[in-house]
Design a protein around this motif. Structure first.
Motif, mmCIF file in Angstrom:
data_model
loop_
_atom_site.group_PDB
_atom_site.id
_atom_site.type_symbol
_atom_site.label_atom_id
_atom_site.label_comp_id
_atom_site.label_asym_id
_atom_site.label_seq_id
_atom_site.Cartn_x
_atom_site.Cartn_y
_atom_site.Cartn_z
ATOM 1 N N SER A 2 104.638 93.595 36.149
ATOM 2 C CA SER A 2 105.766 92.994 35.428
ATOM 3 C C SER A 2 106.954 93.964 35.343
ATOM 4 C CB SER A 2 105.337 92.628 34.005
ATOM 5 O OG SER A 2 105.026 93.815 33.269
ATOM 6 N N ALA A 3 108.103 93.448 34.863
ATOM 7 C CA ALA A 3 109.294 94.292 34.753
ATOM 8 C C ALA A 3 109.027 95.487 33.841
ATOM 9 C CB ALA A 3 110.474 93.475 34.232
ATOM 10 N N ASP A 4 108.352 95.255 32.708
ATOM 11 C CA ASP A 4 108.017 96.350 31.787
ATOM 12 C C ASP A 4 107.092 97.362 32.443
ATOM 13 O OD1 ASP A 4 109.579 95.640 29.677
ATOM 14 O OD2 ASP A 4 107.970 94.783 28.461
ATOM 15 N N TYR A 5 106.115 96.868 33.198
ATOM 16 C CA TYR A 5 105.161 97.763 33.868
ATOM 17 C C TYR A 5 105.890 98.621 34.909
ATOM 18 C CZ TYR A 5 100.990 99.365 36.310
ATOM 19 O OH TYR A 5 100.015 100.147 36.896
ATOM 20 N N SER A 6 106.789 97.995 35.672
ATOM 21 C CA SER A 6 107.539 98.748 36.684
ATOM 22 C C SER A 6 108.398 99.827 36.039
ATOM 23 C CB SER A 6 108.417 97.797 37.501
ATOM 24 O OG SER A 6 107.616 96.931 38.267
ATOM 25 N N ALA A 7 109.028 99.498 34.906
ATOM 26 C CA ALA A 7 109.919 100.447 34.242
ATOM 27 C C ALA A 7 109.167 101.518 33.472
ATOM 28 C CB ALA A 7 110.865 99.698 33.303
ATOM 29 N N LYS A 8 108.106 101.124 32.751
ATOM 30 C CA LYS A 8 107.455 102.040 31.813
ATOM 31 C C LYS A 8 106.220 102.742 32.377
ATOM 32 C CE LYS A 8 109.169 99.404 27.865
ATOM 33 N NZ LYS A 8 108.834 98.548 26.704
ATOM 34 N N VAL A 9 105.750 102.297 33.522
ATOM 35 C CA VAL A 9 104.599 102.960 34.145
ATOM 36 C C VAL A 9 104.970 103.510 35.517
ATOM 37 C CG1 VAL A 9 102.222 102.672 34.974
ATOM 38 C CG2 VAL A 9 102.954 101.513 32.873
ATOM 39 N N ILE A 10 105.461 102.647 36.402
ATOM 40 C CA ILE A 10 105.751 103.066 37.771
ATOM 41 C C ILE A 10 106.917 104.054 37.829
ATOM 42 C CG2 ILE A 10 106.422 102.288 40.069
ATOM 43 C CD1 ILE A 10 103.530 101.565 39.195
ATOM 44 N N ALA A 11 108.061 103.678 37.242
ATOM 45 C CA ALA A 11 109.227 104.574 37.272
ATOM 46 C C ALA A 11 108.964 105.864 36.516
ATOM 47 C CB ALA A 11 110.456 103.859 36.719
ATOM 48 N N VAL A 12 108.231 105.778 35.418
ATOM 49 C CA VAL A 12 107.864 106.995 34.668
ATOM 50 C C VAL A 12 106.989 107.881 35.540
ATOM 51 C CG1 VAL A 12 106.501 107.850 32.719
ATOM 52 C CG2 VAL A 12 108.139 105.986 32.378
ATOM 53 N N GLY A 13 106.111 107.265 36.344
ATOM 54 C CA GLY A 13 105.243 108.032 37.241
ATOM 55 C C GLY A 13 106.026 108.856 38.232
ATOM 56 N N TRP A 14 107.035 108.261 38.883
ATOM 57 C CA TRP A 14 107.768 109.069 39.869
ATOM 58 C C TRP A 14 108.696 110.063 39.196
ATOM 59 C CZ3 TRP A 14 109.498 103.704 41.525
ATOM 60 C CH2 TRP A 14 110.764 103.360 41.046
ATOM 61 N N ARG A 15 109.173 109.748 37.976
ATOM 62 C CA ARG A 15 109.996 110.740 37.273
ATOM 63 C C ARG A 15 109.170 111.972 36.884
ATOM 64 N NH1 ARG A 15 112.560 106.168 34.898
ATOM 65 N NH2 ARG A 15 111.355 106.370 32.971
ATOM 66 N N LYS A 16 107.900 111.757 36.541
ATOM 67 C CA LYS A 16 107.039 112.881 36.158
ATOM 68 C C LYS A 16 106.823 113.868 37.309
ATOM 69 C CE LYS A 16 104.354 110.896 32.351
ATOM 70 N NZ LYS A 16 103.015 110.431 31.904
ATOM 71 N N ILE A 17 106.950 113.399 38.543
ATOM 72 C CA ILE A 17 106.797 114.314 39.685
ATOM 73 C C ILE A 17 108.161 114.703 40.266
ATOM 74 C CG2 ILE A 17 104.447 113.586 40.243
ATOM 75 C CD1 ILE A 17 105.627 111.881 42.536
ATOM 76 N N GLY A 18 109.226 114.423 39.498
ATOM 77 C CA GLY A 18 110.546 114.953 39.855
ATOM 78 C C GLY A 18 111.419 114.074 40.720
ATOM 79 N N TRP A 19 111.140 112.766 40.770
ATOM 80 C CA TRP A 19 111.936 111.864 41.595
ATOM 81 C C TRP A 19 112.667 110.849 40.727
ATOM 82 C CZ3 TRP A 19 111.939 111.930 47.128
ATOM 83 C CH2 TRP A 19 111.141 112.933 47.679
ATOM 84 N N CYS A 20 113.707 110.217 41.296
ATOM 85 C CA CYS A 20 114.481 109.213 40.563
ATOM 86 C C CYS A 20 114.945 108.128 41.526
ATOM 87 C CB CYS A 20 115.691 109.856 39.875
ATOM 88 S SG CYS A 20 116.881 110.593 41.021
ATOM 89 N N GLY A 21 115.250 106.970 40.977
ATOM 90 C CA GLY A 21 115.828 105.891 41.777
ATOM 91 C C GLY A 21 117.329 106.077 41.850
ATOM 92 N N SER A 22 117.829 106.520 43.001
ATOM 93 C CA SER A 22 119.258 106.834 43.141
ATOM 94 C C SER A 22 119.995 105.705 43.863
ATOM 95 C CB SER A 22 119.435 108.139 43.923
ATOM 96 O OG SER A 22 119.267 107.906 45.320
ATOM 97 N N ASP A 23 121.270 105.916 44.117
ATOM 98 C CA ASP A 23 122.099 104.936 44.827
ATOM 99 C C ASP A 23 121.665 104.736 46.272
ATOM 100 O OD1 ASP A 23 122.951 107.625 45.177
ATOM 101 O OD2 ASP A 23 124.869 106.946 45.990
ATOM 102 N N VAL A 24 120.868 105.669 46.809
ATOM 103 C CA VAL A 24 120.405 105.552 48.199
ATOM 104 C C VAL A 24 118.884 105.453 48.282
ATOM 105 C CG1 VAL A 24 122.424 106.640 49.249
ATOM 106 C CG2 VAL A 24 120.524 108.076 48.466
ATOM 107 N N GLY A 25 118.254 105.126 47.149
ATOM 108 C CA GLY A 25 116.797 105.017 47.145
ATOM 109 C C GLY A 25 116.156 106.147 46.373
ATOM 110 N N LEU A 26 114.857 106.248 46.487
ATOM 111 C CA LEU A 26 114.121 107.279 45.752
ATOM 112 C C LEU A 26 114.448 108.662 46.299
ATOM 113 C CD1 LEU A 26 112.091 106.886 43.422
ATOM 114 C CD2 LEU A 26 110.255 107.191 45.076
ATOM 115 N N ARG A 27 114.916 109.547 45.414
ATOM 116 C CA ARG A 27 115.267 110.914 45.816
ATOM 117 C C ARG A 27 114.845 111.878 44.708
ATOM 118 N NH1 ARG A 27 115.905 108.304 49.650
ATOM 119 N NH2 ARG A 27 117.594 108.304 51.200
#
Length: 201
Positions: free
Chosen positions: A123-148
């Motif tokens: 779900s939208a909450d799961y993507s934001a609060k679990v998936i996106a948090v997961g990649w932020r914890k390893i130092g990545w972010c969703g940028s204007d050109v994709g995951l960086r």
């Protein structure tokens, strides 16, 4: 729309598009088996065709024409483009009737397919609060050109006080080319779970 009818329509669309795709999957609330489905969501990687110059030399690739033509059969295109875009919203119809449902068709780059499949499953909450948090914890972010990597980006806040990342390093490291959904989950150190369980309490 009831799940059973939504799944039937989604499967019909997949059957129509699959011959012109390398990969195609149903996502969204159909995949999560929600009793009521508001919109259909499908993630597709269309087969590509070679573009050649006057001398027959390859100069690029584009989506195959059959994929683009088949999306016209699905119904009226409301937003986006299947020619060169990554998203298109289609009002689903048939020869007999207009369905009261829209299709959100996502067409990511091949290397980003499984990340998008996870996000678009929700779900939208799961993507934001679990998936996106997961990649932020390893130092990545969703940028204007994709995951960086965050270290290759600058962060600002939008009017809703949400982070907006812009990649400022032209030589920024690219994320891996995941070969499956499970591989993507492993990369962000999040345990894979069945789509129907992807909710945030």
């Amino acid at each position: 729309m009831e799940l059973s009818q939504a799944v039937k329509i989604a499967n019909h669309i997949v059957d129509l598009l699959a011959p012109s795709c390398d990969i195609i999957n149903i996502a969204g609330s159909c995949r999560r088996q929600k009793p009521e489905v508001k919109d259909l969501e499908i993630v597709a990687l269309a087969k590509s065709e070679i573009i050649v110059d006057l001398f027959g030399e390859e100069i690029g690739r584009t989506r195959n024409k059959q994929f683009i033509e088949n999306t016209k059969i699905i119904g009226e295109h409301l937003k986006g483009s299947t020619i060169d875009g990554k998203y298109c919203q289609i009002k689903v119809s048939s020869k007999l009737k207009q369905y009261l449902i829209n299709l959100d068709l996502f067409m990511p780059d091949h290397f980003d397919y499984y990340r998008q499949y996870v996000i678009r499953t929700g779900s939208a909450d799961y993507s934001a609060k679990v998936i996106a948090v997961g990649w932020r914890k390893i130092g990545w972010c969703g940028s204007d050109v994709g995951l960086r990597k965050m270290s290759d980006c600058t962060e600002t806040k939008n009017s809703e006080n949400k982070s907006v990342w812009k990649c400022v390093n032209p030589n920024a490291e690219l994320p891996p080319h995941w070969k499956s959904e499970e591989e993507f989950f492993d990369w962000i150190n999040v345990k894979w779970i069945e789509p129907s369980l992807r909710i945030v309490n």
